[in-house]
Motif scaffolding. Structure first.
Motif, mmCIF file in Angstrom:
data_model
loop_
_atom_site.group_PDB
_atom_site.id
_atom_site.type_symbol
_atom_site.label_atom_id
_atom_site.label_comp_id
_atom_site.label_asym_id
_atom_site.label_seq_id
_atom_site.Cartn_x
_atom_site.Cartn_y
_atom_site.Cartn_z
ATOM 1 N N ASP A 40 53.488 17.208 26.233
ATOM 2 C CA ASP A 40 52.686 16.136 25.651
ATOM 3 C C ASP A 40 51.206 16.320 25.981
ATOM 4 O O ASP A 40 50.350 16.248 25.124
ATOM 5 N N GLU A 41 50.923 16.549 27.233
ATOM 6 C CA GLU A 41 49.560 16.769 27.706
ATOM 7 C C GLU A 41 49.615 17.746 28.866
ATOM 8 O O GLU A 41 50.546 17.687 29.673
ATOM 9 N N PRO A 42 48.618 18.613 29.005
ATOM 10 C CA PRO A 42 48.595 19.509 30.162
ATOM 11 C C PRO A 42 48.447 18.701 31.455
ATOM 12 O O PRO A 42 48.004 17.560 31.440
ATOM 13 N N GLY A 43 48.828 19.324 32.557
ATOM 14 C CA GLY A 43 48.574 18.716 33.853
ATOM 15 C C GLY A 43 49.784 18.142 34.552
ATOM 16 O O GLY A 43 49.689 17.737 35.703
ATOM 17 N N HIS A 44 50.934 18.107 33.908
ATOM 18 C CA HIS A 44 52.138 17.577 34.550
ATOM 19 C C HIS A 44 52.970 18.678 35.199
ATOM 20 O O HIS A 44 54.014 18.397 35.775
ATOM 21 N N ASP A 45 52.534 19.940 35.065
ATOM 22 C CA ASP A 45 53.316 21.075 35.542
ATOM 23 C C ASP A 45 54.674 21.098 34.834
ATOM 24 O O ASP A 45 55.674 21.566 35.372
ATOM 25 N N ALA A 46 54.682 20.559 33.612
ATOM 26 C CA ALA A 46 55.926 20.366 32.870
ATOM 27 C C ALA A 46 56.589 21.683 32.477
ATOM 28 O O ALA A 46 57.807 21.799 32.567
ATOM 29 N N ALA A 47 55.805 22.673 32.053
ATOM 30 C CA ALA A 47 56.414 23.944 31.647
ATOM 31 C C ALA A 47 57.138 24.581 32.829
ATOM 32 O O ALA A 47 58.266 25.061 32.687
ATOM 33 N N ARG A 48 56.519 24.586 34.001
ATOM 34 C CA ARG A 48 57.170 25.153 35.175
ATOM 35 C C ARG A 48 58.457 24.386 35.508
ATOM 36 O O ARG A 48 59.483 24.979 35.826
ATOM 37 N N ARG A 49 58.421 23.081 35.392
ATOM 38 C CA ARG A 49 59.607 22.270 35.681
ATOM 39 C C ARG A 49 60.737 22.584 34.707
ATOM 40 O O ARG A 49 61.912 22.655 35.095
ATOM 41 N N LEU A 50 60.404 22.786 33.435
ATOM 42 C CA LEU A 50 61.425 23.163 32.456
ATOM 43 C C LEU A 50 61.989 24.548 32.769
ATOM 44 O O LEU A 50 63.200 24.772 32.693
ATOM 45 N N LEU A 51 61.111 25.495 33.111
ATOM 46 C CA LEU A 51 61.577 26.839 33.458
ATOM 47 C C LEU A 51 62.455 26.807 34.708
ATOM 48 O O LEU A 51 63.499 27.466 34.760
ATOM 49 N N ASP A 52 62.043 26.039 35.718
ATOM 50 C CA ASP A 52 62.865 25.905 36.927
ATOM 51 C C ASP A 52 64.259 25.387 36.567
ATOM 52 O O ASP A 52 65.271 25.892 37.070
ATOM 53 N N TRP A 53 64.316 24.385 35.704
ATOM 54 C CA TRP A 53 65.604 23.831 35.287
ATOM 55 C C TRP A 53 66.427 24.910 34.581
ATOM 56 O O TRP A 53 67.628 25.055 34.840
ATOM 57 N N GLY A 54 65.776 25.673 33.698
ATOM 58 C CA GLY A 54 66.484 26.731 32.983
ATOM 59 C C GLY A 54 67.102 27.737 33.929
ATOM 60 O O GLY A 54 68.261 28.146 33.765
ATOM 61 N N PHE A 55 66.358 28.127 34.955
ATOM 62 C CA PHE A 55 66.890 29.097 35.906
ATOM 63 C C PHE A 55 67.930 28.498 36.846
ATOM 64 O O PHE A 55 68.674 29.237 37.483
ATOM 65 N N ALA A 56 68.004 27.196 36.922
ATOM 66 C CA ALA A 56 69.109 26.570 37.657
ATOM 67 C C ALA A 56 70.404 26.651 36.840
ATOM 68 O O ALA A 56 71.494 26.517 37.393
ATOM 69 N N GLN A 57 70.278 26.897 35.515
ATOM 70 C CA GLN A 57 71.437 26.987 34.628
ATOM 71 C C GLN A 57 71.909 28.422 34.434
ATOM 72 O O GLN A 57 73.085 28.676 34.173
ATOM 73 N N THR A 58 70.987 29.375 34.488
ATOM 74 C CA THR A 58 71.291 30.773 34.194
ATOM 75 C C THR A 58 70.337 31.663 34.975
ATOM 76 O O THR A 58 69.279 31.205 35.405
ATOM 77 N N ARG A 59 70.695 32.920 35.121
ATOM 78 C CA ARG A 59 69.852 33.846 35.888
ATOM 79 C C ARG A 59 68.893 34.632 35.009
ATOM 80 O O ARG A 59 67.966 35.246 35.522
ATOM 81 N N CYS A 60 69.110 34.642 33.706
ATOM 82 C CA CYS A 60 68.306 35.484 32.821
ATOM 83 C C CYS A 60 67.830 34.682 31.610
ATOM 84 O O CYS A 60 68.647 34.063 30.923
ATOM 85 N N ILE A 61 66.524 34.710 31.377
ATOM 86 C CA ILE A 61 65.931 33.983 30.242
ATOM 87 C C ILE A 61 64.993 34.914 29.489
ATOM 88 O O ILE A 61 64.243 35.691 30.092
ATOM 89 N N ARG A 62 65.051 34.804 28.172
ATOM 90 C CA ARG A 62 64.092 35.477 27.289
ATOM 91 C C ARG A 62 63.343 34.403 26.522
ATOM 92 O O ARG A 62 63.894 33.353 26.197
ATOM 93 N N ILE A 63 62.102 34.715 26.209
ATOM 94 C CA ILE A 63 61.242 33.779 25.492
ATOM 95 C C ILE A 63 60.199 34.605 24.743
ATOM 96 O O ILE A 63 59.859 35.711 25.169
ATOM 97 N N ASP A 64 59.714 34.088 23.629
ATOM 98 C CA ASP A 64 58.662 34.793 22.900
ATOM 99 C C ASP A 64 57.541 33.815 22.575
ATOM 100 O O ASP A 64 57.741 32.602 22.577
ATOM 101 N N THR A 65 56.383 34.372 22.308
ATOM 102 C CA THR A 65 55.248 33.536 21.936
ATOM 103 C C THR A 65 54.281 34.313 21.054
ATOM 104 O O THR A 65 54.297 35.544 21.036
ATOM 105 N N HIS A 66 53.468 33.593 20.342
ATOM 106 C CA HIS A 66 52.443 34.163 19.464
ATOM 107 C C HIS A 66 51.387 34.870 20.302
ATOM 108 O O HIS A 66 51.058 34.425 21.404
ATOM 109 N N ARG A 67 50.851 35.954 19.786
ATOM 110 C CA ARG A 67 49.847 36.706 20.552
ATOM 111 C C ARG A 67 48.618 35.863 20.893
ATOM 112 O O ARG A 67 47.932 36.118 21.883
ATOM 113 N N ASP A 68 48.324 34.828 20.085
ATOM 114 C CA ASP A 68 47.151 33.983 20.339
ATOM 115 C C ASP A 68 47.425 32.822 21.295
ATOM 116 O O ASP A 68 46.509 32.063 21.613
#
Length: 165
Positions: free
Chosen positions: A98-126
């Motif tokens: 919603d807004e930067p500053g909540h450390d939200a992306a890291r929290r989501l990634l941490d949750w993901g790695f609590a579910q599985t050991r391997c994650i792939r993700i892609d993003t636009h070059r920009d």
């Protein structure tokens, strides 16, 4: 708290995606996620499949992602690089805050790695913000994949099977 999204969350999710597009444009990412992406249909499908996760804070949704078991067909071919291993993986798509500053992306990634050991993700070059987040978290850029519509995306991979955190 991270939980599965419900259909009642759709208005809040669509607002988060609007804000994410605004953040992208402000950081110079003018080409990723046009005004109709992700669509209501895509978000509804993610919810129906049980793949849409939301991060809540103070009773309000502040971030979301689609967390999907692989294999992902768009990851089958990778160019200008390679996947470091063939471990089973989950994919993260449509991560947005919603807004930067909540450390939200890291929290989501941490949750993901609590579910599985391997994650792939892609993003636009920009998408400099997402590239920074992924590299800071320890993801390795592996090459370029192409979305179903042919658009290229930088592909990342992180396998914590070795116990690395």
């Amino acid at each position: 708290m991270i939980r599965k999204a419900t259909y009642e969350d759709i208005p809040a999710l669509m607002e988060i995606f609007r804000n994410a597009r605004r953040i992208m444009r402000a950081s110079g990412n003018m080409n990723q996620w046009n005004d109709s992406y992700p669509s209501l249909e895509t978000v509804s499908r993610d919810i129906g499949n049980g793949n849409c996760m939301v991060l809540c804070e103070d009773g309000r949704i502040i971030a979301t992602m689609a967390f999907i078991p692989g294999p992902d067909p768009t990851y089958a071919a990778i160019y200008d690089g390679c996947w470091p291993d063939d471990s089973p993986y989950h994919v993260i798509h449509r991560i947005a805050v919603d807004e930067p500053g909540h450390d939200a992306a890291r929290r989501l990634l941490d949750w993901g790695f609590a579910q599985t050991r391997c994650i792939r993700i892609d993003t636009h070059r920009d998408n400099v913000i997402m590239h920074h987040i992924l590299q800071k978290y320890g993801f390795i850029r592996c090459g370029i994949i192409h979305l179903a519509n042919g658009d290229p995306r930088d592909a990342y991979h992180l396998n914590r099977s070795d116990g690395d955190k």
